[in-house]
Structures are given as structure tokens and as C-alpha cells.
Design a protein around this motif. Structure first.
Motif, short mmCIF file in Angstrom:
data_model
loop_
_atom_site.label_atom_id
_atom_site.label_comp_id
_atom_site.label_asym_id
_atom_site.label_seq_id
_atom_site.Cartn_x
_atom_site.Cartn_y
_atom_site.Cartn_z
N THR A 122 -2.11 36.31 12.14
CA THR A 122 -1.20 36.68 13.41
C THR A 122 -1.09 38.08 13.78
O THR A 122 -1.37 38.35 14.93
N PHE A 123 -0.82 38.65 12.67
CA PHE A 123 -0.50 39.98 12.97
C PHE A 123 -1.51 41.20 12.51
O PHE A 123 -1.15 42.46 12.74
N ARG A 124 -2.52 40.86 11.93
CA ARG A 124 -3.41 41.86 11.20
C ARG A 124 -4.84 41.53 11.78
O ARG A 124 -4.99 40.77 12.13
N ASP A 125 -5.30 43.11 11.83
CA ASP A 125 -6.69 43.12 12.44
C ASP A 125 -7.71 42.99 11.30
O ASP A 125 -7.38 42.62 10.06
N SER A 126 -8.87 42.93 11.62
CA SER A 126 -10.12 42.89 10.43
C SER A 126 -10.00 43.76 9.43
O SER A 126 -10.54 43.77 8.27
N ASN A 127 -9.37 44.85 9.72
CA ASN A 127 -9.25 46.05 8.66
C ASN A 127 -7.86 45.91 7.82
O ASN A 127 -7.67 46.93 6.78
N GLY A 128 -7.06 44.86 8.26
CA GLY A 128 -5.82 44.73 7.51
C GLY A 128 -4.79 45.39 8.04
O GLY A 128 -3.57 45.25 7.52
N LEU B 131 0.26 45.36 16.72
CA LEU B 131 1.15 44.56 17.68
C LEU B 131 0.89 45.22 19.18
O LEU B 131 0.92 44.64 19.99
N ALA B 132 0.60 46.61 19.23
CA ALA B 132 0.34 47.32 20.39
C ALA B 132 -0.74 48.11 20.14
O ALA B 132 -1.26 48.71 19.21
N GLN B 133 -1.31 48.51 21.33
CA GLN B 133 -2.54 49.25 21.15
C GLN B 133 -2.80 50.51 22.26
O GLN B 133 -1.57 50.16 23.32
N MET B 134 -3.68 51.44 22.15
CA MET B 134 -3.59 52.34 23.22
C MET B 134 -4.15 51.49 24.54
O MET B 134 -5.05 50.29 24.39
N PRO B 135 -3.69 51.49 25.65
CA PRO B 135 -4.18 50.92 26.92
C PRO B 135 -5.74 51.16 27.28
O PRO B 135 -6.23 52.23 27.13
N ASN B 136 -6.32 49.99 27.30
CA ASN B 136 -7.63 50.08 27.87
C ASN B 136 -7.74 50.28 29.45
O ASN B 136 -6.77 50.08 29.90
N LEU B 137 -8.98 50.18 30.00
CA LEU B 137 -9.17 50.57 31.35
C LEU B 137 -8.55 49.34 32.12
O LEU B 137 -7.96 49.91 33.16
N TRP C 44 -7.72 41.95 31.74
CA TRP C 44 -7.28 42.65 30.30
C TRP C 44 -6.75 41.28 29.59
O TRP C 44 -6.90 41.29 28.41
N ALA C 45 -6.01 40.12 30.44
CA ALA C 45 -5.55 39.27 29.53
C ALA C 45 -6.66 38.24 28.95
O ALA C 45 -6.51 37.76 28.05
N TRP C 46 -7.79 38.16 30.12
CA TRP C 46 -8.81 37.43 29.53
C TRP C 46 -9.71 37.94 28.19
O TRP C 46 -9.85 37.39 27.41
N LEU C 47 -9.71 39.42 28.55
CA LEU C 47 -10.27 39.84 27.14
C LEU C 47 -9.49 39.99 25.95
O LEU C 47 -9.86 39.69 25.01
N GLU C 48 -8.15 40.01 26.08
CA GLU C 48 -7.22 39.88 25.01
C GLU C 48 -7.48 38.43 24.51
O GLU C 48 -7.15 38.16 23.36
N LEU C 49 -7.40 37.47 25.51
CA LEU C 49 -7.53 35.98 25.01
C LEU C 49 -8.60 35.92 24.07
O LEU C 49 -8.52 35.01 23.11
N PHE C 50 -9.91 36.38 24.42
CA PHE C 50 -11.05 35.88 23.76
C PHE C 50 -11.55 37.08 22.91
O PHE C 50 -12.26 36.76 21.96
N GLN C 51 -11.17 38.40 22.98
CA GLN C 51 -11.21 39.13 21.88
C GLN C 51 -10.37 39.96 21.33
O GLN C 51 -10.76 41.10 20.69
N VAL D 54 -7.78 41.31 18.55
CA VAL D 54 -8.12 41.71 17.17
C VAL D 54 -7.17 40.64 16.40
O VAL D 54 -7.41 40.55 14.98
N ASN D 55 -6.07 39.96 16.75
CA ASN D 55 -5.41 38.99 15.99
C ASN D 55 -4.76 37.94 16.73
O ASN D 55 -5.03 37.85 18.20
N TYR D 56 -4.28 36.83 16.35
CA TYR D 56 -3.64 35.95 16.98
C TYR D 56 -2.45 36.20 18.15
O TYR D 56 -2.36 35.73 19.12
N PHE D 57 -1.68 37.17 17.45
CA PHE D 57 -0.55 37.75 18.19
C PHE D 57 -1.22 38.22 19.66
O PHE D 57 -0.67 38.15 20.63
#
Length: 97
Positions: free
Chosen positions: A9-15, A19-25, A60-67, A69-72
Motif C-alpha cells: 500500500t505505501f512502499r514503492d519498488s525500491n522499498g 505518499l506524495a511525489q513531485m508534481p508531474n506535467l 493525472w488520475a488515469w496515470l496514477e490509477l494504472f501506473q 508506484v503503490n496501492y495508495f
């Protein structure tokens, strides 16, 4: 590292906990066009800004839903998509009643 539900739920592939990231385009475009639509409140420019803002937030929401980094992050994308659709249904119903 164990692969528990909390980790998925909360970790990416690097462990790392993400919860938040730098905003993408798409998110940057949404922020800028939303702020501009508060300045330009009428006319065709406001309509274009509204369409671009909604389109970029949807992207943005579509990209987050399918790509995401974690379930959150994926759940966040789904929540925003549902929010966009619900707000459009509510505003459309408000116009037709």
C-alpha cells in the motif's frame, strides 16, 4: 523485506514509503490552469482553461490509477477520477433542473 499489505500500500519498488511525489506535467498544468481560471472568470478563455484543467487532472488520475508506484497512489487516482465524474454529473444536473 516482507511483502505485506501495508508494504504494497505505501512502499514503492525500491522499498521507500511514498505518499506524495513531485508534481508531474499533468498536475502542473492542472494547477496553473485552475489558478488562471480564477483570474479569468468569464468568456471563452475561461471555458478553455476549464477544459484543459479537467483534462489534465483526468490524465493525472488515469496515470496514477494504472501506473502509480503503490496501492495508495492508485487508490488516490481512482478517488480523483470518481470525484471528477461525480462533480460533472452534479454540475450537469444543476444546469438541467
Amino acid at each position: 523485506m516482507q511483502n505485506t499489505l501495508v508494504d504494497k500500500t505505501f512502499r514503492d519498488s525500491n522499498g521507500n514509503i511514498v505518499l506524495a511525489q513531485m508534481p508531474n506535467l499533468p498536475l502542473i498544468v492542472w494547477i496553473v490552469t485552475s489558478l488562471l481560471s480564477l483570474i479569468v472568470t468569464t468568456g471563452e478563455i475561461n471555458t478553455v482553461l476549464d477544459v484543459v484543467a479537467n483534462g489534465s487532472l483526468f490524465t493525472w488520475a488515469w496515470l496514477e490509477l494504472f501506473q502509480g508506484v503503490n496501492y495508495f497512489r492508485r487508490a488516490l487516482g481512482l478517488a480523483v477520477l470518481i470525484g471528477i465524474i461525480a462533480s460533472k454529473i452534479i454540475s450537469y444536473n444543476g444546469l438541467t433542473n
